[in-house]
Enzyme design. Sequence first.
Site, PDB file in Angstrom:
ATOM      1  N   GLU A 287       0.828  -1.210   0.000  1.00 59.89           N
ATOM      2  CA  GLU A 287       0.000   0.000   0.000  1.00 59.89           C
ATOM      3  C   GLU A 287       0.866   1.266   0.000  1.00 59.89           C
ATOM      4  O   GLU A 287       0.562   2.233  -0.697  1.00 59.89           O
ATOM      5  CB  GLU A 287      -0.942  -0.011   1.201  1.00 59.89           C
ATOM      6  N   GLU A 290       2.098   1.664  -3.415  1.00 60.70           N
ATOM      7  CA  GLU A 290       1.049   2.164  -4.310  1.00 60.70           C
ATOM      8  C   GLU A 290       0.820   3.662  -4.091  1.00 60.70           C
ATOM      9  O   GLU A 290       0.637   4.417  -5.045  1.00 60.70           O
ATOM     10  CB  GLU A 290      -0.246   1.371  -4.077  1.00 60.70           C
ATOM     11  N   CYS A 307      -8.724  -2.361   3.487  1.00 56.71           N
ATOM     12  CA  CYS A 307      -8.662  -3.648   4.195  1.00 56.71           C
ATOM     13  C   CYS A 307      -9.970  -4.013   4.871  1.00 56.71           C
ATOM     14  O   CYS A 307     -10.167  -5.148   5.276  1.00 56.71           O
ATOM     15  CB  CYS A 307      -7.506  -3.703   5.179  1.00 56.71           C
ATOM     16  N   SER A 327      -7.250   1.559  -2.912  1.00 53.40           N
ATOM     17  CA  SER A 327      -6.044   0.804  -3.239  1.00 53.40           C
ATOM     18  C   SER A 327      -6.455  -0.563  -3.776  1.00 53.40           C
ATOM     19  O   SER A 327      -7.549  -1.064  -3.466  1.00 53.40           O
ATOM     20  CB  SER A 327      -5.228   0.649  -1.954  1.00 53.40           C
ATOM     21  N   LYS A 366     -15.863 -10.178   7.279  1.00 50.73           N
ATOM     22  CA  LYS A 366     -14.749 -10.997   6.764  1.00 50.73           C
ATOM     23  C   LYS A 366     -15.237 -12.375   6.321  1.00 50.73           C
ATOM     24  O   LYS A 366     -14.621 -13.028   5.492  1.00 50.73           O
ATOM     25  CB  LYS A 366     -13.671 -11.166   7.836  1.00 50.73           C
ATOM     26  N   GLU A 369     -16.315 -11.696   2.898  1.00 52.58           N
ATOM     27  CA  GLU A 369     -15.154 -11.315   2.076  1.00 52.58           C
ATOM     28  C   GLU A 369     -14.411 -12.556   1.577  1.00 52.58           C
ATOM     29  O   GLU A 369     -14.018 -12.644   0.420  1.00 52.58           O
ATOM     30  CB  GLU A 369     -14.205 -10.433   2.889  1.00 52.58           C
ATOM     31  N   GLU A 374     -13.875 -12.704  -6.771  1.00 54.45           N
ATOM     32  CA  GLU A 374     -12.572 -12.299  -7.322  1.00 54.45           C
ATOM     33  C   GLU A 374     -11.422 -12.700  -6.408  1.00 54.45           C
ATOM     34  O   GLU A 374     -10.263 -12.660  -6.809  1.00 54.45           O
ATOM     35  CB  GLU A 374     -12.533 -10.799  -7.632  1.00 54.45           C
ATOM     36  N   CYS A 511     -11.455  -1.786  13.973  1.00 55.33           N
ATOM     37  CA  CYS A 511     -11.720  -3.219  14.222  1.00 55.33           C
ATOM     38  C   CYS A 511     -11.906  -3.539  15.702  1.00 55.33           C
ATOM     39  O   CYS A 511     -12.567  -4.517  16.037  1.00 55.33           O
ATOM     40  CB  CYS A 511     -10.587  -4.068  13.683  1.00 55.33           C
TER      41      CYS A 511
HETATM   42 FE1  HC1 Z   1      -8.923  -5.596  10.919  1.00 57.69          FE
HETATM   43 FE2  HC1 Z   1      -7.239  -6.008   9.218  1.00 57.69          FE
HETATM   44  S1  HC1 Z   1      -6.995  -4.553  10.913  1.00 57.69           S
HETATM   45  S2  HC1 Z   1      -9.334  -5.328   8.734  1.00 57.69           S
HETATM   46  O1  HC1 Z   1      -9.277  -3.858  10.604  1.00 57.69           O
HETATM   47  O2  HC1 Z   1      -6.576  -4.753   7.924  1.00 57.69           O
HETATM   48  O3  HC1 Z   1     -11.096  -7.608  10.863  1.00 57.69           O
HETATM   49  O4  HC1 Z   1      -8.453  -6.601  13.748  1.00 57.69           O
HETATM   50  O5  HC1 Z   1      -7.606  -8.320  10.744  1.00 57.69           O
HETATM   51  O6  HC1 Z   1      -7.487  -8.314   7.183  1.00 57.69           O
HETATM   52  O7  HC1 Z   1      -4.481  -6.874   9.894  1.00 57.69           O
HETATM   53  C1  HC1 Z   1     -10.328  -6.779  10.957  1.00 57.69           C
HETATM   54  C2  HC1 Z   1      -8.629  -6.139  12.727  1.00 57.69           C
HETATM   55  C3  HC1 Z   1      -7.841  -7.213  10.480  1.00 57.69           C
HETATM   56  C4  HC1 Z   1      -7.352  -7.446   7.956  1.00 57.69           C
HETATM   57  C5  HC1 Z   1      -5.502  -6.582   9.590  1.00 57.69           C
END
Ligand code: HC1
Length: 578
Positions: A287, A290, A307, A327, A366, A369, A374, A511
């Site tokens: 990142e 980028e 993320c 990103s 998640k 996700e 993709e 998070c």
């Molecule tokens: Fe998160 Fe992440 S910080 S998104 O906020 O970018 O869920 O805890 O695991 O993948 O590292 C969440 C937290 C986590 C991802 C990272």
Amino acid sequence: KINIEINGEKIIVPEGITVLEASHELGVKIPTLCHLDLKDLQLYNKTASCRVCMVESIDPRNDNKRLVPSCVTKVYEGMVIKTDSVNAITARRMAVELLLSNHPNECFTCPKNLECELQALAEELNVREIRWEGERMDYPKDVSSDAIVKDANKCIYCRRCETGCNEVQTCGILSGIGRGFDAFVGPAFNMPMVETSCTYCGQCVQVCPTAALTEMFHTDKVWEALNDPDKHVIVQTAPAIRVALGELFGMEAGTIVTGKMVSALKRMGFDGVFDTDFGADLTIMEEASELIYRLENNKTLPILTNCCPAWVKFIEHQFPELIHVPSTCKSPHIMFGTIAKTYYAEKNKLDPDNIVVVSIMPCIAKKAEAKRPELTKDEKNNVDIVVTTRELGAMIKEAGIKFDALPDSEFDSPLGETTGASVIFGTAGGVIEAAVRTAYEWMTGEELEDVEFEQLRGMDGLRKASVLIGDKELKIGIASGLGNARIILEEIREGISEYDAIEIMACPGGCIGGGGQPYHHGNREVIKKRKDAIYDEDRRKKIRKSHENPEIIKLYEEYLGKPFGEKAHKLLHTHFEE
Ligand code: HC1
Ligand code: SF4
């Protein structure tokens, strides 16, 4: 200021406050259910629908008594209140009894057992019978989404989820459906969740007092994998888990339990226990590269971190014309899964098809996700099973592990070494701070001595800051909570955005306040303590910049080549669309 009397005690209180607030000033607790007043979360639920906070108001002029809901009744000069009269107590108990008369009697098997606010109230108010047996709601469960389960029969119409979804997250998925006896809160026309624009942020789940909204449970899948001798099962834990998991075992919010968590996972039988923080360090490599590429080549700015999968869904549904702005990096746990099924598999001579990657996440989105086409199409699943912090807590209990008596253990290696930069991903502002630590050194060629950027920290859901990198002033925006994200995105759409880089997290606070975290039950202090613990953990780390992580350096040397290079692009980047 005005004079009032509560339970025979005279007090002076500010004008305009409610009886509930005045009682708190006196240290008198009035139970509530629908009421939520979380300033920092911008979450005010004042529907006064549950009638659990009834008190007796006595008119001093004529001694007339009437029952009033204390959460919305304002105090006035000379007001006399009884919170503990027989009438008040009976009314409160009856309100709970009526709710229970149309509530499934499933406490033993309910996912909210011992965490349910209605159950707790029944105990607190000494409800010993339900006098009205009769018809009950009978709706099928909505299990359409693989992330969120909606059980309308457990909805008590408090509308906390509706307020969270519509006012804080501005997603507009939930509203009152039906009338009278059959009324519940759900998507328009009672559509299945999967057919709505739900982001699966889980903020509705976090504030639901019962089990009308919960995550979809996947713990059985993890046990099945762990018991399959042909599978090599590895686990990764998100940054925010270590500062919250202890709460499920009676520890103070913000207790850091990283070592005990690793020990518990080893005892459960995982073949490798790793850290999503490693994936976060990897994300920063990509990142930050980028960001620098876009800055140096006059490409699209601002860059947006991506993320957070709920936020990605939000932009897809609500701002599809801006989908080129985030990103292209995969999120840290997906990057980790990709590396596990390629580099780690090759190094350990394992067939990637036999590796099962389990992610422990503070996040419900998640789960969805990990199934995105993709991210799975060409490469099969990078991450096979996602369970929340709460589900991990349940599994540790199921396994009979005494969590508080566990010794500390270290994550496995490689893919287990991490930095302070990756830990702070868990709190809002942390991802961009981690990126700045690396971008600073790469852009200036100088060592960054003070890695703490106070201007990027705080509890406000919308923050603006700037960081000087050499002679370049990097303008940064930070939004947590989708309502705040909307403000930032509207500025981009209108062409008036002043930012170079923006971090967005769907959950208020980031998070640490995720939908899959231990329930905060409306206590904002819990989120603050988790945040402070995240920064403490960063301070304790020997290495605090992602690009100095020796295992990351080795991964690029041995396998990936250059950051943002061809192989890194193929494995670690993606595109997002619906
Ligand atoms: Fe998160 Fe992440 S910080 S998104 O906020 O970018 O869920 O805890 O695991 O993948 O590292 C969440 C937290 C986590 C991802 C990272
Ligand atoms: Fe709304 Fe988020 Fe709940 Fe979906 S998960 S209904 S977007 S609060």
